[in-house]
Design a protein around this motif. Structure first.
Motif, PDB file in Angstrom:
ATOM      1  N   PRO A   1      -6.024   8.990 -22.969  1.00 30.65           N
ATOM      2  CA  PRO A   1      -5.836   8.840 -24.338  1.00 30.65           C
ATOM      3  C   PRO A   1      -5.982   7.303 -24.476  1.00 30.65           C
ATOM      4  CG  PRO A   1      -4.567  10.345 -23.995  1.00 30.65           C
ATOM      5  CD  PRO A   1      -5.189   9.723 -22.608  1.00 30.65           C
ATOM      6  N   VAL A   2      -4.762   6.235 -24.105  1.00 35.05           N
ATOM      7  CA  VAL A   2      -4.814   5.032 -24.310  1.00 35.05           C
ATOM      8  C   VAL A   2      -6.046   4.552 -24.627  1.00 35.05           C
ATOM      9  CG1 VAL A   2      -4.739   2.629 -23.509  1.00 35.05           C
ATOM     10  CG2 VAL A   2      -3.178   4.845 -23.780  1.00 35.05           C
ATOM     11  N   TYR A   3      -7.247   4.782 -23.858  1.00 33.63           N
ATOM     12  CA  TYR A   3      -8.143   3.696 -23.851  1.00 33.63           C
ATOM     13  C   TYR A   3      -9.514   4.483 -25.043  1.00 33.63           C
ATOM     14  CZ  TYR A   3      -8.717   4.547 -18.355  1.00 33.63           C
ATOM     15  OH  TYR A   3      -8.345   3.862 -17.409  1.00 33.63           O
ATOM     16  N   ILE A   4      -9.248   5.328 -25.677  1.00 33.58           N
ATOM     17  CA  ILE A   4      -9.987   6.007 -27.699  1.00 33.58           C
ATOM     18  C   ILE A   4      -8.601   5.135 -28.527  1.00 33.58           C
ATOM     19  CG2 ILE A   4     -11.704   6.772 -26.511  1.00 33.58           C
ATOM     20  CD1 ILE A   4     -10.384   9.411 -26.873  1.00 33.58           C
ATOM     21  N   ASN A   5      -7.823   4.743 -28.266  1.00 39.66           N
ATOM     22  CA  ASN A   5      -6.742   4.809 -28.990  1.00 39.66           C
ATOM     23  C   ASN A   5      -6.741   3.597 -30.411  1.00 39.66           C
ATOM     24  OD1 ASN A   5      -4.348   4.602 -30.787  1.00 39.66           O
ATOM     25  ND2 ASN A   5      -3.391   5.378 -29.127  1.00 39.66           N
ATOM     26  N   SER A   6      -7.210   4.009 -31.616  1.00 41.48           N
ATOM     27  CA  SER A   6      -7.363   2.705 -32.375  1.00 41.48           C
ATOM     28  C   SER A   6      -6.070   1.861 -32.692  1.00 41.48           C
ATOM     29  CB  SER A   6      -8.034   3.413 -33.439  1.00 41.48           C
ATOM     30  OG  SER A   6      -7.007   4.700 -34.332  1.00 41.48           O
TER      31      SER A   6
ATOM     32  N   THR B   1      -4.349  -2.253 -28.521  1.00 36.94           N
ATOM     33  CA  THR B   1      -5.238  -2.972 -28.705  1.00 36.94           C
ATOM     34  C   THR B   1      -6.091  -3.439 -27.159  1.00 36.94           C
ATOM     35  OG1 THR B   1      -3.752  -5.021 -27.146  1.00 36.94           O
ATOM     36  CG2 THR B   1      -3.474  -4.625 -29.612  1.00 36.94           C
ATOM     37  N   LEU B   2      -6.952  -4.203 -26.958  1.00 35.75           N
ATOM     38  CA  LEU B   2      -7.481  -4.246 -25.485  1.00 35.75           C
ATOM     39  C   LEU B   2      -6.606  -4.342 -24.622  1.00 35.75           C
ATOM     40  CD1 LEU B   2     -11.226  -6.061 -26.504  1.00 35.75           C
ATOM     41  CD2 LEU B   2     -10.496  -3.879 -26.126  1.00 35.75           C
ATOM     42  N   ALA B   3      -5.641  -5.506 -24.282  1.00 32.05           N
ATOM     43  CA  ALA B   3      -4.787  -5.512 -23.247  1.00 32.05           C
ATOM     44  C   ALA B   3      -3.973  -4.225 -23.474  1.00 32.05           C
ATOM     45  CB  ALA B   3      -3.804  -6.988 -23.995  1.00 32.05           C
ATOM     46  N   GLU B   4      -3.742  -3.456 -24.446  1.00 28.92           N
ATOM     47  CA  GLU B   4      -2.534  -3.055 -24.334  1.00 28.92           C
ATOM     48  C   GLU B   4      -2.864  -1.174 -23.338  1.00 28.92           C
ATOM     49  OE1 GLU B   4       0.319  -3.122 -27.644  1.00 28.92           O
ATOM     50  OE2 GLU B   4      -1.320  -2.227 -27.762  1.00 28.92           O
ATOM     51  N   GLY B   5      -4.633  -2.044 -23.373  1.00 29.78           N
ATOM     52  CA  GLY B   5      -5.405  -0.608 -23.016  1.00 29.78           C
ATOM     53  C   GLY B   5      -6.477  -0.075 -23.091  1.00 29.78           C
ATOM     54  N   ARG B   6      -6.969  -0.693 -24.563  1.00 31.38           N
ATOM     55  CA  ARG B   6      -7.969   0.389 -25.128  1.00 31.38           C
ATOM     56  C   ARG B   6      -9.530  -0.356 -24.490  1.00 31.38           C
ATOM     57  NH1 ARG B   6     -10.529  -1.986 -29.550  1.00 31.38           N
ATOM     58  NH2 ARG B   6      -8.751  -2.990 -29.241  1.00 31.38           N
ATOM     59  N   ARG B   7     -10.835   0.942 -24.271  1.00 27.89           N
ATOM     60  CA  ARG B   7     -11.712   0.105 -23.966  1.00 27.89           C
ATOM     61  C   ARG B   7     -12.958   0.127 -24.192  1.00 27.89           C
ATOM     62  NH1 ARG B   7     -12.298   2.080 -17.500  1.00 27.89           N
ATOM     63  NH2 ARG B   7     -10.186   1.288 -17.184  1.00 27.89           N
ATOM     64  N   ILE B   8     -12.906   0.795 -25.736  1.00 27.15           N
ATOM     65  CA  ILE B   8     -13.709   0.985 -26.496  1.00 27.15           C
ATOM     66  C   ILE B   8     -13.570  -0.578 -28.489  1.00 27.15           C
ATOM     67  CG2 ILE B   8     -14.573   3.201 -25.822  1.00 27.15           C
ATOM     68  CD1 ILE B   8     -13.295   4.774 -28.719  1.00 27.15           C
ATOM     69  N   PRO B   9     -14.405  -0.278 -29.197  1.00 31.74           N
ATOM     70  CA  PRO B   9     -14.410  -1.251 -30.028  1.00 31.74           C
ATOM     71  C   PRO B   9     -13.026  -0.942 -30.982  1.00 31.74           C
ATOM     72  CG  PRO B   9     -16.526  -0.987 -29.557  1.00 31.74           C
ATOM     73  CD  PRO B   9     -15.324  -0.208 -28.910  1.00 31.74           C
ATOM     74  N   SER B  10     -12.204  -0.651 -31.617  1.00 31.92           N
ATOM     75  CA  SER B  10     -11.371  -0.463 -32.824  1.00 31.92           C
ATOM     76  C   SER B  10     -12.576   0.592 -33.539  1.00 31.92           C
ATOM     77  CB  SER B  10     -10.111  -1.348 -33.448  1.00 31.92           C
ATOM     78  OG  SER B  10     -11.217  -2.406 -33.662  1.00 31.92           O
ATOM     79  N   GLN B  11     -13.244   0.391 -34.402  1.00 33.67           N
ATOM     80  CA  GLN B  11     -13.908   0.553 -34.821  1.00 33.67           C
ATOM     81  C   GLN B  11     -14.229   2.391 -34.933  1.00 33.67           C
ATOM     82  OE1 GLN B  11     -15.205  -1.862 -34.077  1.00 33.67           O
ATOM     83  NE2 GLN B  11     -14.940  -3.489 -35.822  1.00 33.67           N
ATOM     84  N   LYS B  12     -14.662   2.529 -33.537  1.00 29.82           N
ATOM     85  CA  LYS B  12     -15.108   3.531 -33.007  1.00 29.82           C
ATOM     86  C   LYS B  12     -13.883   4.567 -32.601  1.00 29.82           C
ATOM     87  CE  LYS B  12     -19.343   2.285 -32.223  1.00 29.82           C
ATOM     88  NZ  LYS B  12     -20.763   2.025 -30.938  1.00 29.82           N
ATOM     89  N   ALA B  13     -12.806   3.966 -32.431  1.00 30.61           N
ATOM     90  CA  ALA B  13     -11.864   4.718 -31.873  1.00 30.61           C
ATOM     91  C   ALA B  13     -10.682   5.023 -32.835  1.00 30.61           C
ATOM     92  CB  ALA B  13     -10.088   3.228 -30.819  1.00 30.61           C
ATOM     93  N   VAL B  14     -10.038   6.656 -32.098  1.00 32.12           N
ATOM     94  CA  VAL B  14      -9.277   7.596 -32.992  1.00 32.12           C
ATOM     95  C   VAL B  14      -7.955   6.890 -33.219  1.00 32.12           C
ATOM     96  CG1 VAL B  14      -9.309   9.817 -33.122  1.00 32.12           C
ATOM     97  CG2 VAL B  14     -11.497   8.706 -31.641  1.00 32.12           C
ATOM     98  N   GLU B  15      -7.127   7.760 -33.935  1.00 29.91           N
ATOM     99  CA  GLU B  15      -5.659   6.946 -33.989  1.00 29.91           C
ATOM    100  C   GLU B  15      -4.731   8.182 -33.484  1.00 29.91           C
ATOM    101  OE1 GLU B  15      -2.428   7.202 -37.823  1.00 29.91           O
ATOM    102  OE2 GLU B  15      -4.582   6.209 -38.260  1.00 29.91           O
ATOM    103  N   ASN B  16      -4.334   7.912 -32.557  1.00 27.70           N
ATOM    104  CA  ASN B  16      -3.316   8.678 -31.385  1.00 27.70           C
ATOM    105  C   ASN B  16      -4.130   9.779 -31.137  1.00 27.70           C
ATOM    106  OD1 ASN B  16      -1.711   6.156 -31.155  1.00 27.70           O
ATOM    107  ND2 ASN B  16      -0.420   7.433 -33.346  1.00 27.70           N
ATOM    108  N   PRO B  17      -4.721   9.836 -30.253  1.00 27.20           N
ATOM    109  CA  PRO B  17      -5.840  11.065 -29.441  1.00 27.20           C
ATOM    110  C   PRO B  17      -4.671  11.579 -28.504  1.00 27.20           C
ATOM    111  CG  PRO B  17      -6.316   8.797 -28.269  1.00 27.20           C
ATOM    112  CD  PRO B  17      -5.970   8.364 -29.297  1.00 27.20           C
TER     113      PRO B  17
END
Length: 141
Positions: A19-24, A27-43
């Motif tokens: 879930p971290v990969y798509i969590n708006s 941050t990228l350093a915390e593990g997000r892998r897609i742009p924050s505009q496209k990410a979801v809040e706490n999936p």
């Protein structure tokens, strides 16, 4: 050899989606892998699983934690494994050739889930109530 098996249909060869990969909220350093505009809040894992099962993908959930996830809470636990290729090496779903495409699709579909639309409505009303409570406490002083 990196993997125990070369068979893409074996469970250990499935792609991991945390879930971290798509969590708006991450941050990228915390593990997000897609742009924050496209990410979801706490999936949640359940939401990722529901979206991918609906597309007909072969999916299962594991009770694992992302290494950079500091919060040990139950809602942040779990990862979803997705089968990308069949035994002969062909793609299971023509729409998804890379793991990034899977993540972007999931992030796009989660806000459309019925559970999501109910949660967001409830969240707004509860946040307004807490704000009101804080204001009244200030007035009492």
């Amino acid at each position: 050899m990196a993997h125990l098996t070369d068979n893409p249909a074996d469970k250990e060869r499935f792609v991991c989606v945390y879930p971290v990969y798509i969590n708006s909220k991450k941050t990228l350093a915390e593990g997000r892998r897609i742009p924050s505009q496209k990410a979801v809040e706490n999936p949640s894992c359940a939401e990722i699983r529901d979206v991918l099962t609906a597309t007909g993908m072969n999916v299962y959930v594991e009770n694992k934690m992302h290494p950079r996830e500091w919060n040990r809470d139950v809602q942040f636990r779990g990862r979803v494994r997705v089968q990308m290729r069949q035994t002969d090496g062909t793609l299971c779903h023509d729409k998804f050739s890379t793991r990034k495409e899977v993540m972007l699709y999931v992030a796009e579909m989660i806000p459309k889930l019925k559970t999501r639309s109910q949660k967001s409505g409830g969240g707004e009303s509860s946040s307004q109530q807490t704000d009101g409570g804080k204001k009244s406490k200030k007035k009492k002083k």
